[in-house]
Every structure is written in C-alpha cells, then in structure tokens.
Design an enzyme around this catalytic site. Structure first.
Site, PDB file in Angstrom:
ATOM      1  N   ASP A   1      13.581 -11.365 -25.999  1.00  0.00           N
ATOM      2  CA  ASP A   1      13.440 -10.272 -25.060  1.00  0.00           C
ATOM      3  C   ASP A   1      13.371  -8.902 -26.050  1.00  0.00           C
ATOM      4  O   ASP A   1      13.387  -7.889 -25.448  1.00  0.00           O
ATOM      5  CB  ASP A   1      14.823 -10.270 -24.401  1.00  0.00           C
ATOM      6  CG  ASP A   1      15.923 -10.045 -25.032  1.00  0.00           C
ATOM      7  OD1 ASP A   1      16.024 -10.341 -26.056  1.00  0.00           O
ATOM      8  OD2 ASP A   1      16.876 -10.033 -24.126  1.00  0.00           O
TER       9      ASP A   1
ATOM     10  N   ASP B   1      13.621 -11.786 -31.972  1.00  0.00           N
ATOM     11  CA  ASP B   1      14.902 -12.254 -31.824  1.00  0.00           C
ATOM     12  C   ASP B   1      14.935 -13.767 -31.275  1.00  0.00           C
ATOM     13  O   ASP B   1      13.906 -14.306 -30.630  1.00  0.00           O
ATOM     14  CB  ASP B   1      15.787 -11.292 -31.367  1.00  0.00           C
ATOM     15  CG  ASP B   1      15.907 -11.187 -29.804  1.00  0.00           C
ATOM     16  OD1 ASP B   1      14.701 -11.552 -29.135  1.00  0.00           O
ATOM     17  OD2 ASP B   1      16.961 -10.546 -29.147  1.00  0.00           O
TER      18      ASP B   1
ATOM     19  N   SER C   1      20.696 -15.668 -27.919  1.00  0.00           N
ATOM     20  CA  SER C   1      19.803 -14.782 -28.596  1.00  0.00           C
ATOM     21  C   SER C   1      19.997 -14.554 -30.178  1.00  0.00           C
ATOM     22  O   SER C   1      19.670 -15.573 -30.707  1.00  0.00           O
ATOM     23  CB  SER C   1      20.439 -13.350 -27.995  1.00  0.00           C
ATOM     24  OG  SER C   1      19.314 -12.528 -28.693  1.00  0.00           O
TER      25      SER C   1
ATOM     26  N   ASP D   1      15.862 -14.887 -28.404  1.00  0.00           N
ATOM     27  CA  ASP D   1      15.351 -15.388 -26.948  1.00  0.00           C
ATOM     28  C   ASP D   1      14.199 -14.399 -26.824  1.00  0.00           C
ATOM     29  O   ASP D   1      13.793 -14.363 -25.361  1.00  0.00           O
ATOM     30  CB  ASP D   1      16.478 -15.218 -25.955  1.00  0.00           C
ATOM     31  CG  ASP D   1      17.023 -13.508 -25.905  1.00  0.00           C
ATOM     32  OD1 ASP D   1      17.061 -12.970 -26.825  1.00  0.00           O
ATOM     33  OD2 ASP D   1      17.727 -13.595 -24.955  1.00  0.00           O
TER      34      ASP D   1
END
Length: 456
Positions: A247, A243, A98, A245
């Site tokens: 999510d 961010d 992430s 990744d």
C-alpha cells in the site's frame, strides 16, 4: 478476560503466538461480524507463512457470526480496499503485518465503501468483544466463496493513465518478496494488450513468505540497494519498490537515487492539477513548503490535515479532495474511495514523465534544491511531551509562527520544523525544511542544533 495487546491506533499488529494467533483471529472475525452485522465482506492476506491460517480462522469467526465471506486469496491491502468499495459488500479485512519482521502479523479492517476502522471509529469495540468472548448465538451461519478481484482491479488502475500519451519507458519493479508480483505481472500483460510502450524489469517478483530479500521495507536504507543497482544496470527511467502489503510505493530516479516521499507528494499533486486545475490537495503538516509551491503554481488548493490515514481520509471526504499525500509514502485518491494505494502513484508518475518529457530527477531536483529537508529523524526520549515543551521554550524568544495541527510546527520564515510524538512507538519524530533562496545555513546546522536540544 485476556487483554489483547495487538490492537493499535490504526490496525491490529502483534507478535505471533503470544499477541496474535488463530484463536485471537477467530475472535476478531466473530466480533467484527457481531458489531457491524454485514451481509458479506471481502478478505485477503499477504505472503507471510502465517497469513493463510490466520485468514481461515478469521473467516470461521465471520461465518459463525452469520457473515458471508468472499475470499480474495493472496492480495495486497489495496485489493481488499478495492473489493470493499467496488463489489456489493459491506466491509473488508486484510491479514498483514506490512513491513514488520517475519514473526509478526496483523489485520487492517474497513467497513462499507472501504471506510477505515481505527481506534476512534470502532476498533476499540471490536477489541472489547474479542477479549470478553461474549458472542451472541447465530441461527444461520455465513458461507465462504472464492473471488478473483485482479481483472477488475487492473481495469480500475488503467483509468489513471491515458495509454495513448505514455511514452517509451523502462521501469524496475521490486516487489520485495513478491507480494506485489501478481499485480505487476497483470499490469505487464495489460500494457502489452494496450500497446503501452513500457518495459518492466522485475526483481524479487516471486511470492516467498520466508523473506529471502529481507524485511519488505524500502524506508530502511539497507533495503534500497537492489532497486538502485537494477536501475543503473538496466539504464531504467525509474525504479519502484513496495512494502510488505504494497500500500506504499517508493520511487527511485534514473540515477538510482531514492526520492523522499515529501517530493513525491508534490509530483502527484502536479499530476492531478495538470489534468484539472482548482482541485483540492490534502497534505500532512510535517513538511509543507514544496507542496504549497506546487499546488499554487498549478492553481490548486492545499489543505492541511493531521498525519495518519484515518485523519487524511476524513479530511479528503470533507473537502472532496482529489488526492492526499503523506511524506511517509502513503498516497490517497478520491477515485479509490479515498484509500491509499501503492500502484496508482507510479502510474501517475509515468504520466507526468510522459506529459512533461522530463526525467524523474529533473522533475524533483528543482523541488529538492528549492526546499531542502532533513528527512524524518527519530529520537528515543523518556518523555515526548516534556521534550516538546523544552524545544518550545528554547525558541520562544525568536517568536516563530506556531501550528498545532499535529505535534508542533515552528516557522521562522527561512526555515521551519515539525516535531511530534509517534502514534505507534515511543519515539519523537523530527522533520526540518528550509527555503534555499533565503537561507545561507546548511540543513545539517539545524539538525545538529535540534539534536543537541532533544538529547541534551
């Protein structure tokens, strides 16, 4: 037996080489396969330079445990979540760290229907088996095939908006270092196909694992300038940044101002309740008054949950809640198997902008004026529990209303605060909010008072 330090409360994350490497990734894949014995799972990875090799090692471990794997390629976490509940599979793994620095990587693991695997729901068992390496012999190894989930994912995303109702808008899309770029491109093509009058201004859209635009973490103030600048330069209606990744997504209004995640929870609750009153909305206990106000105004029901994705998802399932939001910019959706998504929030936001014919700033300014907040303030303290007790004792004689859902929340009527120990770092996290109409004191006075108390 080597102890693995990359296993955290909610996922796997560690420094490359020492805490996480291909051998460890293999063992994690092998352990996942042996413990859950799924027939097939999906796997994807982010754009980090180490992610593809770690993914291949995990695939080998899964195959050796007899599990078939559908390799989704370079994906965001939510594409793996989507694959895990949309396809005929029994789980999923995303290789990602992430928003961590470049020399880190990790994994997020889910079971069937994208149910989370965290410390209290199986991650510790995977850790123990990966550490011991006591793997059972498997007669038939699993197979691996590639699968492109993107077209089906985009179709699903379009169900959150009514294309005919979307008004002309201009949006800045900051994919950080390009992890979200392929989805942004696919949405742009879909908008054109459906004649949705939304223009996308794409920045940092090309996938680049060397992170030329810094660590993909818009929570850091220094990472917001490029989005802010592009919004002002292009006269955009909204800016969106993700961010690593993707999510989590972060919204900027048409003035280039970063909107605190807390007020976005209110905005998305409004989006769902405009469509269907009476729905249940789950929220975390750090900041609550604006959420209560919106949910009441649009005839919904607010339900409080402990912070953290596994708690929010569990509470949403228990109450069949349509939406759950955390002020940390994690937003969860019933129709997305109760998982968090960084794509659905901004689609809902453009729906509200279209439906209300208002600007984003005018939608949230009222919330900010009515319920000002401090934003999350982090303190490094020697003993978090001792510090919390000290705060508790200091305010005891004022007889505040006390809530222990997560850390401790003290409510004095005109202002309140929540203080809690971080689940992931040795930090004490503080959030303060007030009711402007009852409160002559500026927010900074409360911040200063609590800072003196904590650091004293």
């Amino acid at each position: 037996m080597t102890q693995l330090t990359c296993f955290k409360a909610y996922d796997i994350r560690g420094k490359l080489g020492t805490e996480l490497n291909e051998e460890i990734a293999y063992n994690i894949g092998r352990a996942y396969g042996q413990i859950y014995q799924p027939k097939t799972i999906v796997i994807g990875c982010d754009i980090r330079l180490s992610s593809e090799d770690l993914k291949q090692a995990a695939i080998k471990g899964l195959n050796d445990a007899g599990v078939n794997v559908l390799d989704l390629g370079m994906t965001g976490t939510e594409e793996v979540y989507f694959g895990a509940f949309h396809l005929d599979v029994q789980g999923g793994i995303e290789v990602t760290a992430s928003h961590n620095p470049m020399d880190y990587n990790g994994m997020k693991l889910v079971r069937e229907n994208a149910r989370p695997i965290s410390a209290d729901t199986g991650l510790k068992e995977i850790q123990a088996l990966a550490e011991s390496g006591e793997f059972a012999d498997v007669v038939t190894k699993g197979t691996t095939g590639k699968y492109n989930i993107l077209p089906e994912f985009i179709e699903h995303l379009m169900t959150y908006i009514d294309p005919a109702k979307i008004r002309p808008l201009k949006l800045v899309m900051n994919a950080g270092n390009g992890a979200a770029g392929h989805v942004v491109d696919a949405i742009e093509a879909k908008f054109k196909q459906l004649n949705i009058p939304v223009e996308l201004i794409k920045i940092h859209n090309e996938a680049d694992g060397t992170f030329p635009n810094g660590i993909p973490n818009p929570i850091l103030v220094e990472n917001r300038e490029s989005t802010r600048h592009a919004v002002l330069q292009h006269g955009a209606d909204m800016g969106i940044a993700w961010d690593g990744d993707f999510d989590r997504c972060f919204l900027f209004d048409e003035k280039g101002q970063f909107i605190e995640g807390y007020y976005i929870v209110g905005l998305l609750a409004q989006a769902f309740l405009l469509k269907q009153s009476g729905e249940k909305i789950v929220h975390d206990p750090r900041l609550v008054w604006n959420t209560f106000n919106i949910v009441e105004k649009y005839q919904g029901e607010a339900i409080q949950s402990k912070s953290g994705h596994s708690f929010i998802k569990e509470k949403m399932r228990e109450h069949n809640a349509v939406y759950g939001g955390e002020m940390s910019a994690h937003h969860y959706f019933r129709d997305f198997a109760y998982c968090d998504s960084g794509m659905i929030p901004w689609l809902l936001a453009i729906s509200v902008l279209s439906e209300t014919q208002q600007t984003l700033s005018s939608l949230v300014e009222g919330m900010i004026e009515k319920f000002p907040c401090s934003g999350e303030i982090n303190f490094k303290v020697a003993d978090t529990q001792l510090t919390i007790q000290k705060i508790f004792d200091y305010y005891a004689e004022q007889k505040p209303a006390i809530d222990h859902t997560d850390g401790v929340s003290l409510d004095f009527g005109a202002w309140r605060f929540n203080v809690r120990a971080s689940n992931t770092e040795p930090l004490l996290r503080l959030n303060i909010e007030s009711r402007a109409d009852q409160n002559p004191k500026p927010m900074q006075d409360y911040v200063d008072e609590l800072t003196r108390l904590i650091q004293g």
